[in-house]
Motif scaffolding. Sequence first.
Motif, mmCIF file in Angstrom:
data_model
loop_
_atom_site.group_PDB
_atom_site.id
_atom_site.type_symbol
_atom_site.label_atom_id
_atom_site.label_comp_id
_atom_site.label_asym_id
_atom_site.label_seq_id
_atom_site.Cartn_x
_atom_site.Cartn_y
_atom_site.Cartn_z
ATOM 1 N N SER A 74 48.411 25.077 85.500
ATOM 2 C CA SER A 74 47.577 26.170 86.023
ATOM 3 C C SER A 74 46.670 26.763 84.956
ATOM 4 O O SER A 74 45.599 27.286 85.264
ATOM 5 N N ASN A 75 47.081 26.682 83.679
ATOM 6 C CA ASN A 75 46.244 27.184 82.584
ATOM 7 C C ASN A 75 45.323 26.114 82.006
ATOM 8 O O ASN A 75 44.689 26.341 80.962
ATOM 9 N N GLN A 76 45.270 24.933 82.655
ATOM 10 C CA GLN A 76 44.313 23.858 82.347
ATOM 11 C C GLN A 76 44.443 23.328 80.919
ATOM 12 O O GLN A 76 43.464 22.930 80.300
ATOM 13 N N THR A 77 45.663 23.286 80.421
ATOM 14 C CA THR A 77 45.878 22.779 79.064
ATOM 15 C C THR A 77 45.458 21.317 78.943
ATOM 16 O O THR A 77 44.824 20.918 77.952
ATOM 17 N N ALA A 78 45.793 20.505 79.941
ATOM 18 C CA ALA A 78 45.455 19.079 79.901
ATOM 19 C C ALA A 78 43.948 18.849 79.852
ATOM 20 O O ALA A 78 43.460 17.971 79.132
ATOM 21 N N LYS A 79 43.189 19.657 80.581
ATOM 22 C CA LYS A 79 41.721 19.508 80.594
ATOM 23 C C LYS A 79 41.128 19.829 79.234
ATOM 24 O O LYS A 79 40.194 19.171 78.763
ATOM 25 N N TYR A 80 41.662 20.859 78.584
ATOM 26 C CA TYR A 80 41.148 21.202 77.252
ATOM 27 C C TYR A 80 41.461 20.112 76.241
ATOM 28 O O TYR A 80 40.628 19.785 75.379
ATOM 29 N N ILE A 81 42.675 19.525 76.330
ATOM 30 C CA ILE A 81 43.027 18.426 75.423
ATOM 31 C C ILE A 81 42.129 17.223 75.686
ATOM 32 O O ILE A 81 41.685 16.540 74.750
ATOM 33 N N ALA A 82 41.839 16.975 76.970
ATOM 34 C CA ALA A 82 40.937 15.867 77.328
ATOM 35 C C ALA A 82 39.540 16.087 76.769
ATOM 36 O O ALA A 82 38.843 15.118 76.443
ATOM 37 N N HIS A 83 39.100 17.333 76.644
ATOM 38 C CA HIS A 83 37.812 17.635 76.022
ATOM 39 C C HIS A 83 37.856 17.389 74.511
ATOM 40 O O HIS A 83 36.857 16.969 73.909
ATOM 41 N N LEU A 84 39.012 17.668 73.907
ATOM 42 C CA LEU A 84 39.123 17.562 72.455
ATOM 43 C C LEU A 84 39.051 16.122 71.966
ATOM 44 O O LEU A 84 38.400 15.842 70.936
ATOM 45 N N ILE A 85 39.687 15.198 72.665
ATOM 46 C CA ILE A 85 39.786 13.806 72.197
ATOM 47 C C ILE A 85 38.420 13.157 71.997
ATOM 48 O O ILE A 85 38.166 12.555 70.942
ATOM 49 N N PRO A 86 37.481 13.231 72.960
ATOM 50 C CA PRO A 86 36.168 12.618 72.711
ATOM 51 C C PRO A 86 35.406 13.267 71.558
ATOM 52 O O PRO A 86 34.637 12.587 70.863
ATOM 53 N N PHE A 87 35.601 14.541 71.322
ATOM 54 C CA PHE A 87 34.907 15.192 70.206
ATOM 55 C C PHE A 87 35.493 14.758 68.869
ATOM 56 O O PHE A 87 34.773 14.698 67.863
ATOM 57 N N LEU A 88 36.794 14.454 68.847
ATOM 58 C CA LEU A 88 37.372 13.873 67.637
ATOM 59 C C LEU A 88 36.769 12.492 67.367
ATOM 60 O O LEU A 88 36.496 12.131 66.210
ATOM 61 N N PHE A 89 36.556 11.758 68.455
ATOM 62 C CA PHE A 89 35.901 10.439 68.327
ATOM 63 C C PHE A 89 34.469 10.601 67.801
ATOM 64 O O PHE A 89 34.030 9.849 66.921
ATOM 65 N N ILE A 90 33.744 11.571 68.325
ATOM 66 C CA ILE A 90 32.369 11.823 67.863
ATOM 67 C C ILE A 90 32.369 12.227 66.392
ATOM 68 O O ILE A 90 31.529 11.770 65.599
ATOM 69 N N TYR A 91 33.326 13.082 66.010
ATOM 70 C CA TYR A 91 33.390 13.573 64.640
ATOM 71 C C TYR A 91 33.612 12.418 63.660
ATOM 72 O O TYR A 91 33.036 12.394 62.562
ATOM 73 N N LYS A 92 34.438 11.443 64.071
ATOM 74 C CA LYS A 92 34.689 10.288 63.220
ATOM 75 C C LYS A 92 33.511 9.312 63.206
ATOM 76 O O LYS A 92 33.289 8.584 62.235
ATOM 77 N N SER A 93 32.745 9.307 64.295
ATOM 78 C CA SER A 93 31.644 8.345 64.424
ATOM 79 C C SER A 93 30.362 8.813 63.742
ATOM 80 O O SER A 93 29.515 7.988 63.371
ATOM 81 N N VAL A 94 30.187 10.128 63.598
ATOM 82 C CA VAL A 94 28.939 10.675 63.041
ATOM 83 C C VAL A 94 28.621 10.099 61.656
ATOM 84 O O VAL A 94 27.480 9.693 61.406
ATOM 85 N N PRO A 95 29.578 10.036 60.708
ATOM 86 C CA PRO A 95 29.220 9.482 59.384
ATOM 87 C C PRO A 95 28.739 8.047 59.445
ATOM 88 O O PRO A 95 27.920 7.636 58.615
ATOM 89 N N VAL A 96 29.241 7.273 60.405
ATOM 90 C CA VAL A 96 28.832 5.868 60.524
ATOM 91 C C VAL A 96 27.419 5.781 61.111
ATOM 92 O O VAL A 96 26.572 5.031 60.626
ATOM 93 N N ILE A 97 27.159 6.561 62.173
ATOM 94 C CA ILE A 97 25.852 6.495 62.847
ATOM 95 C C ILE A 97 24.756 7.084 61.969
ATOM 96 O O ILE A 97 23.642 6.542 61.884
ATOM 97 N N LEU A 98 25.039 8.212 61.316
ATOM 98 C CA LEU A 98 24.021 8.919 60.528
ATOM 99 C C LEU A 98 24.196 8.672 59.034
ATOM 100 O O LEU A 98 23.853 9.527 58.212
ATOM 101 N N GLU A 99 24.696 7.509 58.696
ATOM 102 C CA GLU A 99 24.940 7.194 57.293
ATOM 103 C C GLU A 99 23.667 7.251 56.469
ATOM 104 O O GLU A 99 23.674 7.648 55.299
ATOM 105 N N SER A 100 22.543 6.883 57.062
ATOM 106 C CA SER A 100 21.257 6.872 56.348
ATOM 107 C C SER A 100 20.553 8.217 56.414
ATOM 108 O O SER A 100 19.486 8.381 55.822
ATOM 109 N N TYR A 101 21.100 9.154 57.165
ATOM 110 C CA TYR A 101 20.475 10.479 57.336
ATOM 111 C C TYR A 101 21.473 11.538 56.872
ATOM 112 O O TYR A 101 22.175 12.147 57.676
ATOM 113 N N VAL A 102 21.557 11.717 55.579
ATOM 114 C CA VAL A 102 22.588 12.568 54.985
ATOM 115 C C VAL A 102 22.501 14.008 55.489
ATOM 116 O O VAL A 102 23.514 14.639 55.813
ATOM 117 N N TYR A 103 21.263 14.540 55.559
ATOM 118 C CA TYR A 103 21.087 15.940 55.982
ATOM 119 C C TYR A 103 21.579 16.132 57.419
ATOM 120 O O TYR A 103 22.372 17.051 57.707
#
Length: 419
Positions: A74-103
């Motif tokens: 009822s407090n939607q804990t599962a939905k918030y965790i589901a939101h967190l996982i893709p952002f962790l994936f994005i956070y890990k992927s950013v250095p690889v994608i923007l490796e040539s764009y340090v700023y």
Amino acid sequence: MHNLLEKTFGWLYPLLRKLNFGETLSSYISLVFNIIILCFLAYFIYVVFRLILVTIMAIVAKKTKTNFDDLLVSNQTAKYIAHLIPFLFIYKSVPVILESYVYWESVFGKMVGVYIILLSLWIVRSILKAIRDYLKEQPKYSDKPIDSYIQVIMIVLWIFGVGVIISKIFDIDKGTLLGTLGAISAVIILIFRDTILGFVASVQVSLNDMVRIGDWITFDKYGADGDVIEINLATVKVRNFDNTTTTIPTYSLISDSFRNWRGMLNSDGRRIKRHLLIKAKSIKFLNDAELLKMKEIQLVSEYIDKKQTEINNYNKTYNIDKSLAINGRNMTNFGLFRKYITKYLENYPGINKNMILLCRQLQPTSHGIPLEIYAFTKDQRFEEYEYVMSDIFDHIIASISFFDLEIYELPTDKNSLEY
């Protein structure tokens, strides 16, 4: 993980270079394509994990006997965790994608990191809310200020989270940040004064068991007279008997005086303490003829016989001249009336006989002699208490004339009344 991300996002740039695309053009095309792929994969991960987590949690909630997992749903804990996982994936992927764009890697990485921290705090908040709701359903915790404890934990977590966010955005060392916060602690205390006072008050209220949820309290300063329905860091909510709600600052419970009726409700009776004003001129000695007439009142008939014998023996022993009523010992209509009320209360079914019961005379006033009833009803409920008290005083007021006494009333001029 890093090798997998390089294989996922690093294959297009070399391919474009082999196809004789320019270095700059290849870099931009690869960047745009990788961002699109990243968004698609993040959304796919979100959908998959949301479906898995929400479904699993719903199934578990139905299978288990405890209500805690239902509250997590009822407090939607599962939905918030589901939101967190893709952002962790994005956070890990950013250095690889923007490796040539340090700023841009730094800026975008910080933005995603800040959102992950906020989302983590939101997940913890939803879990704490579920714990709060679960504890409130437990009888032994139903009267505890659970909201206050949850708010204190969240304040500490938010302070920690904001500190981490600031240090991440501005690349400040955490030790330096804590030192800076210590230097401006006076300002922080001023800003959070009410919160700090509320926290201290909540702890003291809980430790000293001053107020519980469900207690009936009376707080004249704030016009509160009813049941406590909520206790948190900042306020205490009281539902008055007219169904209005009064909000009281929590720290006022330890700084001001209020009345908690819990002791009365938990005891064996509720106190009646009310008086009538008797006209002083109506109080007199009783002669034999008047005593003979009052013997017809059953509750005091035996008392009159016993007391009259005692008084007569005393007067004879000391050879008292009874040609004047003031000489020796005598019974008065006021004293006999007090005895009658005491007997009446002792026989009244709604009075607790195991607690204090008396009818007493108070200090005379300019309006008459106060005759006070001090007793306890068996039933503490408001309606029953008022009924018993009214019934007793109805009888007492109607009985006064049988003892030739009068109740004091302010004089009125009937001729001046307008109809």
